[in-house]
Design a protein around this motif. Structure first.
Motif, PDB file in Angstrom:
ATOM      1  N   GLY A  71      -6.993  18.318  18.725  1.00 39.91           N
ATOM      2  CA  GLY A  71      -6.030  18.672  19.770  1.00 39.91           C
ATOM      3  C   GLY A  71      -5.999  17.656  20.892  1.00 39.91           C
ATOM      4  O   GLY A  71      -4.928  17.304  21.400  1.00 39.91           O
ATOM      5  N   GLY A  72      -7.163  17.154  21.290  1.00 44.73           N
ATOM      6  CA  GLY A  72      -7.226  16.138  22.343  1.00 44.73           C
ATOM      7  C   GLY A  72      -6.560  14.843  21.927  1.00 44.73           C
ATOM      8  O   GLY A  72      -5.899  14.180  22.738  1.00 44.73           O
ATOM      9  N   VAL A  73      -6.723  14.480  20.660  1.00 41.72           N
ATOM     10  CA  VAL A  73      -6.072  13.272  20.139  1.00 41.72           C
ATOM     11  C   VAL A  73      -4.556  13.454  20.199  1.00 41.72           C
ATOM     12  O   VAL A  73      -3.829  12.571  20.672  1.00 41.72           O
ATOM     13  N   ILE A  74      -4.096  14.609  19.758  1.00 39.02           N
ATOM     14  CA  ILE A  74      -2.661  14.885  19.768  1.00 39.02           C
ATOM     15  C   ILE A  74      -2.139  14.943  21.204  1.00 39.02           C
ATOM     16  O   ILE A  74      -1.049  14.420  21.497  1.00 39.02           O
ATOM     17  N   ASP A  75      -2.923  15.536  22.108  1.00 33.19           N
ATOM     18  CA  ASP A  75      -2.534  15.573  23.525  1.00 33.19           C
ATOM     19  C   ASP A  75      -2.265  14.166  24.052  1.00 33.19           C
ATOM     20  O   ASP A  75      -1.257  13.920  24.730  1.00 33.19           O
ATOM     21  N   ARG A  76      -3.185  13.231  23.750  1.00 36.65           N
ATOM     22  CA  ARG A  76      -3.033  11.861  24.246  1.00 36.65           C
ATOM     23  C   ARG A  76      -1.806  11.176  23.626  1.00 36.65           C
ATOM     24  O   ARG A  76      -1.087  10.443  24.309  1.00 36.65           O
ATOM     25  N   LEU A  77      -1.563  11.423  22.335  1.00 35.79           N
ATOM     26  CA  LEU A  77      -0.387  10.832  21.684  1.00 35.79           C
ATOM     27  C   LEU A  77       0.897  11.443  22.228  1.00 35.79           C
ATOM     28  O   LEU A  77       1.902  10.750  22.392  1.00 35.79           O
ATOM     29  N   GLU A  78       0.855  12.721  22.516  1.00 36.60           N
ATOM     30  CA  GLU A  78       2.021  13.396  23.099  1.00 36.60           C
ATOM     31  C   GLU A  78       2.300  12.870  24.508  1.00 36.60           C
ATOM     32  O   GLU A  78       3.456  12.630  24.868  1.00 36.60           O
ATOM     33  N   LYS A  79       1.243  12.685  25.268  1.00 37.91           N
ATOM     34  CA  LYS A  79       1.379  12.175  26.635  1.00 37.91           C
ATOM     35  C   LYS A  79       2.020  10.786  26.637  1.00 37.91           C
ATOM     36  O   LYS A  79       2.797  10.453  27.533  1.00 37.91           O
TER      37      LYS A  79
END
Length: 156
Positions: A71-79
Motif C-alpha cells: 500500500g505504501g508503494v502504491i501511495d507513493r506512485l499515486e502521489k
C-alpha cells in the motif's frame, strides 16, 4: 546441551543472497537515478502494466512483495501520478490499479536503464554461467515460493 560449530559467515548461502540483493538494488538505483524509482516501484508499475485493473493483493502476489506494505508503494506512485486506484464495479471494497499516461511513459523511459542494470548485475559471469545462474535462481525462488504459499494457505 547445544553443540556449537565454527561457522564462517562466508559459508552461509543466506549471507551471499543478502549481499547479492544489496548489490542488485545499488546497481538498479545507479542506472535509474534520474527517474527516482526503486526496484519495487518498477516491479509494481510493470505488474500493473502487464495486468491492468489488478487489485492490490494480487499485485503483491504477482511481484512477490509483502501485502501489508505494498500500500505504501502504491501511495507513493499515486502521489507521483503514475498509478491510480479505482473502486471495482463488482466489489466496492476492492481498489483496482491502473497506470496513468505518466506512469506508462515513465515505464517506457526507464526500461533501457533498467535493462542496463540487469546486464551489469550478471556482468561478472560468462554467457553460459549467466544462463545457468538464472536457471538456478528461478528454481530456488519458484520452489521456495510454492512451498511458502502452501504453508501460508494452510495457516490462513
Amino acid at each position: 546441551m547445544t553443540q556449537t560449530t565454527d561457522l564462517s559467515l562466508h559459508d552461509l548461502p543466506g549471507h551471499y543472497i543478502r549481499r547479492l540483493q544489496q548489490l542488485a538494488v545499488a546497481i538498479f538505483l545507479d542506472e535509474t537515478a534520474t527517474y527516482g524509482i526503486t526496484p519495487v516501484q518498477y516491479a509494481a508499475l510493470q505488474g500493473v502494466h502487464d495486468c491492468p485493473e489488478l487489485d492490490q493483493r494480487s499485485l503483491s502476489r504477482a511481484i512477490g512483495f509483502d501485502a501489508s506494505t505494498i500500500g505504501g508503494v502504491i501511495d507513493r506512485l499515486e502521489k507521483r501520478r503514475l498509478m491510480r486506484r479505482s473502486p471495482s464495479s463488482e466489489d466496492r471494497r476492492l481498489k483496482l490499479l491502473t497506470l496513468t499516461d505518466e506512469g506508462e511513459a515513465l515505464l517506457r523511459e526507464v526500461r533501457p536503464a533498467m535493462m542496463r542494470a540487469q546486464v551489469r548485475m550478471l556482468e561478472p559471469l560468462s554467457g553460459p554461467d549467466r544462463e545457468n545462474f538464472m536457471a538456478m535462481l528461478k528454481i530456488l525462488v519458484d520452489r521456495s515460493d510454492d512451498g511458502f504459499r502452501a504453508v501460508a494457505e494452510s495457516a490462513g
